[in-house]
Design an enzyme around this catalytic site. Structure first.
Site, mmCIF file in Angstrom:
data_model
loop_
_atom_site.group_PDB
_atom_site.id
_atom_site.type_symbol
_atom_site.label_atom_id
_atom_site.label_comp_id
_atom_site.label_asym_id
_atom_site.label_seq_id
_atom_site.Cartn_x
_atom_site.Cartn_y
_atom_site.Cartn_z
ATOM 1 N N HIS A 145 42.654 30.741 40.479
ATOM 2 C CA HIS A 145 43.058 30.760 42.277
ATOM 3 C C HIS A 145 43.388 32.369 41.688
ATOM 4 O O HIS A 145 43.337 33.406 43.024
ATOM 5 C CB HIS A 145 44.138 30.017 42.197
ATOM 6 C CG HIS A 145 44.381 30.214 44.292
ATOM 7 N ND1 HIS A 145 43.508 29.865 44.627
ATOM 8 C CD2 HIS A 145 45.309 31.158 44.232
ATOM 9 C CE1 HIS A 145 44.162 30.250 45.929
ATOM 10 N NE2 HIS A 145 45.739 31.337 45.536
ATOM 11 N N GLU A 146 44.716 32.643 41.411
ATOM 12 C CA GLU A 146 45.068 34.001 41.386
ATOM 13 C C GLU A 146 43.913 35.314 40.926
ATOM 14 O O GLU A 146 44.226 36.018 41.515
ATOM 15 C CB GLU A 146 46.415 34.639 40.586
ATOM 16 C CG GLU A 146 47.130 33.130 40.676
ATOM 17 C CD GLU A 146 48.382 32.887 42.106
ATOM 18 O OE1 GLU A 146 48.269 32.530 42.932
ATOM 19 O OE2 GLU A 146 48.309 34.304 42.563
ATOM 20 N N GLU A 150 45.663 50.913 42.723
ATOM 21 C CA GLU A 150 46.623 51.179 41.094
ATOM 22 C C GLU A 150 47.817 50.189 41.337
ATOM 23 O O GLU A 150 48.290 49.388 42.006
ATOM 24 C CB GLU A 150 46.703 53.052 42.531
ATOM 25 C CG GLU A 150 45.568 53.965 42.022
ATOM 26 C CD GLU A 150 45.143 53.609 40.386
ATOM 27 O OE1 GLU A 150 43.702 53.329 40.569
ATOM 28 O OE2 GLU A 150 46.201 54.213 39.365
ATOM 29 N N HIS A 165 42.701 33.232 51.146
ATOM 30 C CA HIS A 165 42.500 32.144 51.228
ATOM 31 C C HIS A 165 40.966 31.897 51.153
ATOM 32 O O HIS A 165 40.559 32.119 52.385
ATOM 33 C CB HIS A 165 43.282 31.392 51.560
ATOM 34 C CG HIS A 165 45.170 32.065 50.662
ATOM 35 N ND1 HIS A 165 46.085 32.314 50.882
ATOM 36 C CD2 HIS A 165 44.474 31.318 49.162
ATOM 37 C CE1 HIS A 165 46.688 31.261 49.808
ATOM 38 N NE2 HIS A 165 45.851 31.781 48.861
ATOM 39 N N HIS A 223 42.557 36.312 43.659
ATOM 40 C CA HIS A 223 43.420 37.383 44.427
ATOM 41 C C HIS A 223 43.562 38.982 43.800
ATOM 42 O O HIS A 223 42.687 39.792 44.856
ATOM 43 C CB HIS A 223 44.493 37.192 44.642
ATOM 44 C CG HIS A 223 44.541 35.645 45.930
ATOM 45 N ND1 HIS A 223 44.423 35.619 46.688
ATOM 46 C CD2 HIS A 223 45.305 34.753 44.833
ATOM 47 C CE1 HIS A 223 44.706 34.577 47.688
ATOM 48 N NE2 HIS A 223 44.980 34.132 46.747
#
Ligand SMILES: CC(C)C[C@H](C(=O)NO)C(=O)N[C@@H](CC(N)=O)C(=O)NCc1cccc(N)c1
Ligand SMILES: [Ca+2]
Ligand SMILES: [Zn+2]
Ligand SMILES: [Zn+2]
Length: 158
Positions: free
Chosen positions: A113-114, A84, A123, A117
């Site tokens: 890449h971000e 959230e 990683h 995540h």
């Protein structure tokens, strides 16, 4: 491991960088998102106001979370894991030079890449993976996810 419960994920660009044309910023994010949606049942919908699962923005130094940026180089960006509020959001360090070409940091490569995540990936130790901790320039044309990236994302959303 936190992951999005729904497969249609909304994203919004809350702030652009003066380094690049707006359409190049949008294309960089679109191409990075397509890499992840091509490997999963996920769909990404761009929204222009209101709530969004993933909010993308540029900021420098202290910018409203507990992770101030560090000026040029070093940390380039950070992303919050699915959830959230700030969950899934991505912040890019405005003290970097962002580019669609090869001078400076490739917004496409860092966004890819971000967004890994933002989807729940951590990683990787595989140097060929986009989720490897260190930046390596990749042009958006001849670029695809490594086996390790695909394995990771399909473990979450396969
Ligand atoms: C501890 C973290 C906040 C570091 C931060 C990161 O991993 N963000 O996701 C970061 O900006 N790492 C740099 C490390 C560096 N300066 O090489 C990076 O380039 N991460 C983005 C990136 C872009 C493209 C590819 C890869 N593998 C990594
Ligand atoms: Ca930095
Ligand atoms: Zn931040
Ligand atoms: Zn990272």
């Amino acid at each position: 491991k936190p992951k999005w419960k729904h497969h249609t994920i909304t994203y919004m660009i809350a702030k652009y960088t003066p380094d690049m044309k707006r359409e190049d910023v949008e294309k960089s994010f679109q191409t990075a998102l397509k890499m992840w949606s091509d490997a999963t049942p996920l769909k990404f919908i761009k929204v222009n106001h209101g709530k969004a699962d993933i909010v993308l923005s540029f900021a420098r130094r202290t910018h409203g979370d507990f992770f101030p940026f560090d000026g040029p180089r070093g940390v380039l960006a950070h992303a919050f894991q699915p959830g959230e509020g700030m969950g899934g959001d991505v912040h890019f360090d405005e003290d970097e030079t962002w580019t669609a070409g090869s001078q400076g940091y490739s917004l496409f490569a860092v966004a890819a890449h971000e967004l890994g995540h933002s989807l729940g990936l951590t990683h990787s130790r595989d140097p060929s993976a986009i989720m490897y901790p260190n930046y390596r320039y990749r042009s958006s044309t001849q670029y695809s996810l490594s086996k390790d990236d695909v394995l990771g994302i399909q473990t979450l959303y396969g």
